[in-house]
Design a protein around this motif. Structure first.
Motif, mmCIF file in Angstrom:
data_model
loop_
_atom_site.group_PDB
_atom_site.id
_atom_site.type_symbol
_atom_site.label_atom_id
_atom_site.label_comp_id
_atom_site.label_asym_id
_atom_site.label_seq_id
_atom_site.Cartn_x
_atom_site.Cartn_y
_atom_site.Cartn_z
ATOM 1 N N LYS A 155 0.809 -1.212 0.000
ATOM 2 C CA LYS A 155 0.000 0.000 0.000
ATOM 3 C C LYS A 155 0.855 1.280 0.000
ATOM 4 O O LYS A 155 0.315 2.372 0.117
ATOM 5 C CB LYS A 155 -0.917 0.015 1.219
ATOM 6 N N ALA A 156 2.156 1.132 -0.146
ATOM 7 C CA ALA A 156 3.038 2.303 -0.115
ATOM 8 C C ALA A 156 2.688 3.277 -1.238
ATOM 9 O O ALA A 156 2.713 4.493 -1.045
ATOM 10 C CB ALA A 156 4.492 1.864 -0.228
ATOM 11 N N TYR A 157 2.346 2.744 -2.408
ATOM 12 C CA TYR A 157 2.044 3.618 -3.542
ATOM 13 C C TYR A 157 0.748 4.397 -3.313
ATOM 14 O O TYR A 157 0.600 5.525 -3.799
ATOM 15 C CB TYR A 157 1.961 2.814 -4.841
ATOM 16 N N VAL A 158 -0.193 3.797 -2.572
ATOM 17 C CA VAL A 158 -1.449 4.494 -2.268
ATOM 18 C C VAL A 158 -1.173 5.675 -1.344
ATOM 19 O O VAL A 158 -1.705 6.776 -1.531
ATOM 20 C CB VAL A 158 -2.472 3.541 -1.624
ATOM 21 N N ARG A 159 -0.331 5.461 -0.339
ATOM 22 C CA ARG A 159 0.001 6.538 0.581
ATOM 23 C C ARG A 159 0.753 7.651 -0.144
ATOM 24 O O ARG A 159 0.497 8.842 0.083
ATOM 25 C CB ARG A 159 0.839 6.012 1.758
ATOM 26 N N LYS A 160 1.675 7.262 -1.006
ATOM 27 C CA LYS A 160 2.413 8.269 -1.765
ATOM 28 C C LYS A 160 1.454 9.062 -2.644
ATOM 29 O O LYS A 160 1.562 10.289 -2.759
ATOM 30 C CB LYS A 160 3.491 7.605 -2.628
ATOM 31 N N HIS A 161 0.508 8.368 -3.255
ATOM 32 C CA HIS A 161 -0.483 8.997 -4.114
ATOM 33 C C HIS A 161 -1.274 10.058 -3.349
ATOM 34 O O HIS A 161 -1.361 11.217 -3.765
ATOM 35 C CB HIS A 161 -1.428 7.917 -4.659
ATOM 36 N N LEU A 162 -1.831 9.688 -2.220
ATOM 37 C CA LEU A 162 -2.681 10.633 -1.494
ATOM 38 C C LEU A 162 -1.859 11.736 -0.816
ATOM 39 O O LEU A 162 -2.308 12.884 -0.706
ATOM 40 C CB LEU A 162 -3.570 9.905 -0.484
ATOM 41 N N GLN A 163 -0.643 11.410 -0.374
ATOM 42 C CA GLN A 163 0.197 12.422 0.276
ATOM 43 C C GLN A 163 0.669 13.476 -0.721
ATOM 44 O O GLN A 163 0.646 14.676 -0.427
ATOM 45 C CB GLN A 163 1.395 11.751 0.945
ATOM 46 N N ARG A 164 1.065 13.033 -1.910
ATOM 47 C CA ARG A 164 1.553 13.989 -2.900
ATOM 48 C C ARG A 164 0.408 14.815 -3.484
ATOM 49 O O ARG A 164 0.533 16.037 -3.634
ATOM 50 C CB ARG A 164 2.298 13.250 -4.015
ATOM 51 N N LEU A 165 -0.714 14.164 -3.812
ATOM 52 C CA LEU A 165 -1.843 14.927 -4.336
ATOM 53 C C LEU A 165 -2.405 15.850 -3.260
ATOM 54 O O LEU A 165 -2.823 16.976 -3.553
ATOM 55 C CB LEU A 165 -2.932 13.992 -4.859
ATOM 56 N N GLY A 166 -2.416 15.370 -2.017
ATOM 57 C CA GLY A 166 -2.847 16.228 -0.918
ATOM 58 C C GLY A 166 -1.932 17.424 -0.763
ATOM 59 O O GLY A 166 -2.382 18.556 -0.541
ATOM 60 N N GLY A 167 -0.633 17.197 -0.903
ATOM 61 C CA GLY A 167 0.330 18.291 -0.843
ATOM 62 C C GLY A 167 0.140 19.276 -1.977
ATOM 63 O O GLY A 167 0.262 20.491 -1.788
ATOM 64 N N GLY A 168 -0.158 18.757 -3.175
ATOM 65 C CA GLY A 168 -0.423 19.623 -4.312
ATOM 66 C C GLY A 168 -1.650 20.485 -4.086
ATOM 67 O O GLY A 168 -1.681 21.665 -4.449
ATOM 68 N N PHE A 169 -2.661 19.885 -3.458
ATOM 69 C CA PHE A 169 -3.883 20.632 -3.149
ATOM 70 C C PHE A 169 -3.599 21.734 -2.120
ATOM 71 O O PHE A 169 -4.091 22.860 -2.241
ATOM 72 C CB PHE A 169 -4.956 19.687 -2.624
ATOM 73 N N ILE A 170 -2.783 21.408 -1.121
ATOM 74 C CA ILE A 170 -2.415 22.411 -0.110
ATOM 75 C C ILE A 170 -1.671 23.577 -0.756
ATOM 76 O O ILE A 170 -1.955 24.752 -0.471
ATOM 77 C CB ILE A 170 -1.539 21.775 0.990
#
Length: 217
Positions: A155-170
């Motif tokens: 699930k590492a790729y899922v966490r990276k996905h949401l963390q990076r997209l979340g960071g982009g949104f921030i």
């Protein structure tokens, strides 16, 4: 002709940013893992990348370090987040990944230089450039190093996905507030605008990261 082109870029930037912000809010609110979530996520990525690319071109045509920084982080964070879910891997080994990584490294070093020059010249806002550039450089180095590592965490790729997209949104939401909320009450310092999106969204990113981490064990 150049002004007409710049105005077109500005329009596309606003449209892309608006799509990204709206879809980003809905992605956080609505149920994850559904077809609606996936479609909104694609629209979010499209909007954010459109906003980031146009920001870069506008920052070159009309030199603007702040706009350049926003564009760099938007493209890098959203790009790497999209790549993680597309490849279903937290590793970054494709030429596209390398382009994003080294682009972030070069831009980060340039921003640190400008930040230091600004601080030495009496402009304390340069600290913002140094901090954000340092964060970007750390993530880029982490991605570069990930190419040689094999993770057993499914699930590492899922966490990276949401963390990076979340960071982009921030990053996008922060830029929106800083640019558009110019008239503030005397009791509200400007730096608060830089913290509001982070304070509101970071807990959600942390919550979902822990959720997927638990699911991988």
């Amino acid at each position: 002709m150049s002004e007409k082109f710049f105005n077109l870029l500005l329009l596309l930037h606003i449209v892309g940013g608006s799509i990204g912000l709206l879809c980003g809010i809905l992605v956080f609110i609505l149920k994850k893992g559904t077809k609606t979530h996936a479609n909104l996520g694609k629209l979010f990525i499209f909007g954010m990348l459109l906003s980031g690319v146009t920001a870069q071109v506008m920052a070159i045509l009309h030199p603007n370090t702040f706009l350049f920084m926003v564009g760099v982080f938007t493209i890098y964070l959203v790009g790497t987040g999209a790549r993680a879910i597309f490849t279903k891997s937290s590793r970054s080994i494709h030429s596209i990944d390398r382009f994003l990584q080294f682009g972030m490294v070069l831009a980060g070093l340039a921003l640190i230089y400008l930040g230091i020059a600004g601080v030495m010249g009496g402009n304390n806002f340069g600290i913002v450039y140094i901090v954000f550039a340092s964060i970007g450089l750390l993530m880029a180095v982490q991605d570069i190093r990930s190419a040689s590592k094999h993770s057993h965490d499914k699930k590492a790729y899922v966490r990276k996905h949401l963390q990076r997209l979340g960071g982009g949104f921030i990053a996008s939401a922060t830029a929106f507030l800083v640019v558009n909320l110019r008239e503030l009450p005397d009791w509200l310092p400007v730096w608060v605008l830089w913290l509001i999106p982070t304070l509101l969204i970071s807990p959600l990113i942390s919550f979902y990261s822990k959720k997927y981490k638990a699911a991988s064990l």
